[in-house]
Write a protein that holds these residues in place. Sequence first.
Motif, PDB file in Angstrom:
ATOM      1  N   GLN A  85       0.831  -1.211   0.000  1.00  0.00           N
ATOM      2  CA  GLN A  85       0.000   0.000   0.000  1.00  0.00           C
ATOM      3  C   GLN A  85       0.860   1.255   0.000  1.00  0.00           C
ATOM      4  O   GLN A  85       0.551   2.237  -0.695  1.00  0.00           O
ATOM      5  CB  GLN A  85      -0.918  -0.002   1.221  1.00  0.00           C
ATOM      6  CG  GLN A  85      -1.971  -1.093   1.203  1.00  0.00           C
ATOM      7  CD  GLN A  85      -2.755  -1.153   2.507  1.00  0.00           C
ATOM      8  OE1 GLN A  85      -2.976  -0.144   3.162  1.00  0.00           O
ATOM      9  NE2 GLN A  85      -3.181  -2.343   2.886  1.00  0.00           N
ATOM     10  N   ASP A  88       2.187   1.812  -3.491  1.00  0.00           N
ATOM     11  CA  ASP A  88       1.132   2.315  -4.380  1.00  0.00           C
ATOM     12  C   ASP A  88       0.835   3.783  -4.113  1.00  0.00           C
ATOM     13  O   ASP A  88       0.709   4.589  -5.050  1.00  0.00           O
ATOM     14  CB  ASP A  88      -0.142   1.487  -4.213  1.00  0.00           C
ATOM     15  CG  ASP A  88      -0.002   0.065  -4.753  1.00  0.00           C
ATOM     16  OD1 ASP A  88       0.940  -0.175  -5.525  1.00  0.00           O
ATOM     17  OD2 ASP A  88      -0.826  -0.794  -4.386  1.00  0.00           O
ATOM     18  N   ASP A  89       0.726   4.156  -2.850  1.00  0.00           N
ATOM     19  CA  ASP A  89       0.418   5.550  -2.512  1.00  0.00           C
ATOM     20  C   ASP A  89       1.563   6.478  -2.916  1.00  0.00           C
ATOM     21  O   ASP A  89       1.335   7.592  -3.411  1.00  0.00           O
ATOM     22  CB  ASP A  89       0.167   5.684  -1.004  1.00  0.00           C
ATOM     23  CG  ASP A  89      -1.174   5.088  -0.587  1.00  0.00           C
ATOM     24  OD1 ASP A  89      -1.891   4.569  -1.464  1.00  0.00           O
ATOM     25  OD2 ASP A  89      -1.496   5.132   0.617  1.00  0.00           O
ATOM     26  N   TYR A  90       2.791   6.029  -2.691  1.00  0.00           N
ATOM     27  CA  TYR A  90       3.939   6.860  -3.063  1.00  0.00           C
ATOM     28  C   TYR A  90       3.990   7.059  -4.577  1.00  0.00           C
ATOM     29  O   TYR A  90       4.186   8.181  -5.058  1.00  0.00           O
ATOM     30  CB  TYR A  90       5.238   6.223  -2.573  1.00  0.00           C
ATOM     31  CG  TYR A  90       6.471   6.955  -3.049  1.00  0.00           C
ATOM     32  CD1 TYR A  90       6.915   8.108  -2.406  1.00  0.00           C
ATOM     33  CD2 TYR A  90       7.175   6.502  -4.167  1.00  0.00           C
ATOM     34  CE1 TYR A  90       8.037   8.800  -2.864  1.00  0.00           C
ATOM     35  CE2 TYR A  90       8.294   7.187  -4.624  1.00  0.00           C
ATOM     36  CZ  TYR A  90       8.721   8.327  -3.968  1.00  0.00           C
ATOM     37  OH  TYR A  90       9.820   9.010  -4.436  1.00  0.00           O
ATOM     38  N   GLU A  92       1.589   6.884  -6.707  1.00  0.00           N
ATOM     39  CA  GLU A  92       0.468   7.747  -7.106  1.00  0.00           C
ATOM     40  C   GLU A  92       0.843   9.203  -6.872  1.00  0.00           C
ATOM     41  O   GLU A  92       0.624  10.057  -7.737  1.00  0.00           O
ATOM     42  CB  GLU A  92      -0.778   7.382  -6.289  1.00  0.00           C
ATOM     43  CG  GLU A  92      -2.028   8.163  -6.689  1.00  0.00           C
ATOM     44  CD  GLU A  92      -2.536   7.818  -8.067  1.00  0.00           C
ATOM     45  OE1 GLU A  92      -3.074   8.726  -8.746  1.00  0.00           O
ATOM     46  OE2 GLU A  92      -2.401   6.645  -8.479  1.00  0.00           O
ATOM     47  N   GLY A  97       1.242   6.564 -10.831  1.00  0.00           N
ATOM     48  CA  GLY A  97       0.256   5.598 -10.360  1.00  0.00           C
ATOM     49  C   GLY A  97      -0.353   4.753 -11.462  1.00  0.00           C
ATOM     50  O   GLY A  97      -0.776   3.617 -11.214  1.00  0.00           O
ATOM     51  N   GLN A 144       3.324  12.752   2.649  1.00  0.00           N
ATOM     52  CA  GLN A 144       1.950  12.270   2.771  1.00  0.00           C
ATOM     53  C   GLN A 144       1.914  10.819   3.234  1.00  0.00           C
ATOM     54  O   GLN A 144       1.088  10.431   4.076  1.00  0.00           O
ATOM     55  CB  GLN A 144       1.223  12.409   1.427  1.00  0.00           C
ATOM     56  CG  GLN A 144      -0.260  12.035   1.486  1.00  0.00           C
ATOM     57  CD  GLN A 144      -1.022  12.853   2.509  1.00  0.00           C
ATOM     58  OE1 GLN A 144      -0.969  14.082   2.500  1.00  0.00           O
ATOM     59  NE2 GLN A 144      -1.734  12.179   3.414  1.00  0.00           N
ATOM     60  N   VAL A 145       2.810   9.998   2.712  1.00  0.00           N
ATOM     61  CA  VAL A 145       2.884   8.590   3.128  1.00  0.00           C
ATOM     62  C   VAL A 145       3.267   8.495   4.610  1.00  0.00           C
ATOM     63  O   VAL A 145       2.711   7.679   5.353  1.00  0.00           O
ATOM     64  CB  VAL A 145       3.909   7.827   2.254  1.00  0.00           C
ATOM     65  CG1 VAL A 145       4.245   6.468   2.868  1.00  0.00           C
ATOM     66  CG2 VAL A 145       3.365   7.640   0.841  1.00  0.00           C
ATOM     67  N   THR A 148       0.119   9.277   6.572  1.00  0.00           N
ATOM     68  CA  THR A 148      -0.932   8.257   6.423  1.00  0.00           C
ATOM     69  C   THR A 148      -0.621   7.006   7.226  1.00  0.00           C
ATOM     70  O   THR A 148      -1.509   6.430   7.871  1.00  0.00           O
ATOM     71  CB  THR A 148      -1.091   7.883   4.941  1.00  0.00           C
ATOM     72  OG1 THR A 148      -1.437   9.058   4.189  1.00  0.00           O
ATOM     73  CG2 THR A 148      -2.190   6.836   4.765  1.00  0.00           C
ATOM     74  N   TYR A 149       0.646   6.574   7.227  1.00  0.00           N
ATOM     75  CA  TYR A 149       1.017   5.307   7.862  1.00  0.00           C
ATOM     76  C   TYR A 149       1.793   5.500   9.170  1.00  0.00           C
ATOM     77  O   TYR A 149       2.322   4.542   9.723  1.00  0.00           O
ATOM     78  CB  TYR A 149       1.833   4.461   6.883  1.00  0.00           C
ATOM     79  CG  TYR A 149       1.037   4.069   5.649  1.00  0.00           C
ATOM     80  CD1 TYR A 149       0.202   2.966   5.655  1.00  0.00           C
ATOM     81  CD2 TYR A 149       1.091   4.862   4.498  1.00  0.00           C
ATOM     82  CE1 TYR A 149      -0.555   2.635   4.540  1.00  0.00           C
ATOM     83  CE2 TYR A 149       0.340   4.543   3.373  1.00  0.00           C
ATOM     84  CZ  TYR A 149      -0.486   3.428   3.401  1.00  0.00           C
ATOM     85  OH  TYR A 149      -1.233   3.107   2.292  1.00  0.00           O
TER      86      TYR A 149
END
Length: 418
Positions: A85, A88-90, A92, A97, A144-145, A148-149
Amino acid sequence: MVAKIKTGRSLSGAINYNEHKVKLGRAELISAQGYLKDPVNLTFTDKLRRLTDLTNRNERTLVNALHVSLNFAVSENLKKDILQQIADDYMEGLGFGKQPYLVYQHRDAGHPHLHIVTTNIEPDGKRISFHLLANRASESARKQVELTYNLVKAEDQGKQQNVINKPLDQVDYGKSEIKRSITNVVNQVVKTYKFTSIPELNAVLNQYNITADRGSKNSRMYEKNGLVYWVLDAKGNKLGVPIKASSIYGKPTLKALEDRFRLNEVLRKPLKDQVKSKVDKALLTPISKTDFQKKLKADGIQVIFRQNEEGRLYGITFIDHGSKAVFNGSDLGKTYSAAALINWFKKDGINHNQPIFKKEYSDTSAPKFTDNISGSNATGSDGDSLLNILFKEEQQGMAAIGRLQQNKRKKKRKGHSL
């Protein structure tokens, strides 16, 4: 999380690098975004062809390969699905992405990290610009990653190094992945200690059952300036198969270490008097070798005696774990060499020599020695930023080199003044 971006002209080279790690059991393909098969069913040709099919649609763009590494703090043992995940987020956030990409989880370094391979050529043949990719899009995606995590921020990793790093333990052959264990210890020791020779480096490494080895003087490895690292048993015997320095993350090869030797020679000079002062204090009265070691250990200095098979002392090394400076006795002065000290140490509680160390010293507040390197502040004060930590050593080195060059210019001018 620290993100590093590399661009190039060889997709096959980037994939080969990761696939080689997979064959060695040090990496795993955990995701293949935009591929028609599951990762486990992909052949090397499948992996490469999916990306080269896109690059063939824009033959004018030669720099078309993107190789990203996402590096996490040592304490962040993230599960595979979370890593997928995050990747994928990075990607994007990076603007890739919709591109096909391969995600490899690596286990060959002292910290968990991912490698991602893709291309910047889109299905319609258009090119995604690499310009300022690392400075803008990557920084935004990384932050942002992290939020988020709930990851350790890149800016905080240096400040939290002492807290999040697991203490360095002695390498126990057969109970851990050898290359990774060697990498952890060697990189930490090389980064933090000021040694000026292979024997001085080994004085520290041996405490963790590791030794750096050039081979015998008649060997091909020695002639070619090669270097390997061995795991040792409790008696100092070599175990298993050696690991080439060039294959270790950070590449602590002989050439790299020789550059460190020259730099460390300058960096440790201001620390010599501090070590001498502590040694002098321990030698105010005749003392046994064992008590000498105990006294200095309590003062933050480890004493390594080198003895032959008959037990005769022929060398002595001092490791100041507070300042991270390593000195042979003779480097401190003639009176600190093994030849001078051998007659000073008591035998069976009797010593007929007169004291040779007369100076009085007050108690010092040197940190108490612990066997774990990471128990001391190896990377900087708590207020240091990541950039400060990354560049502090380089700044020290440049300042030291500047002083050496200045001295050379002075000598040169003096020679021309006749």
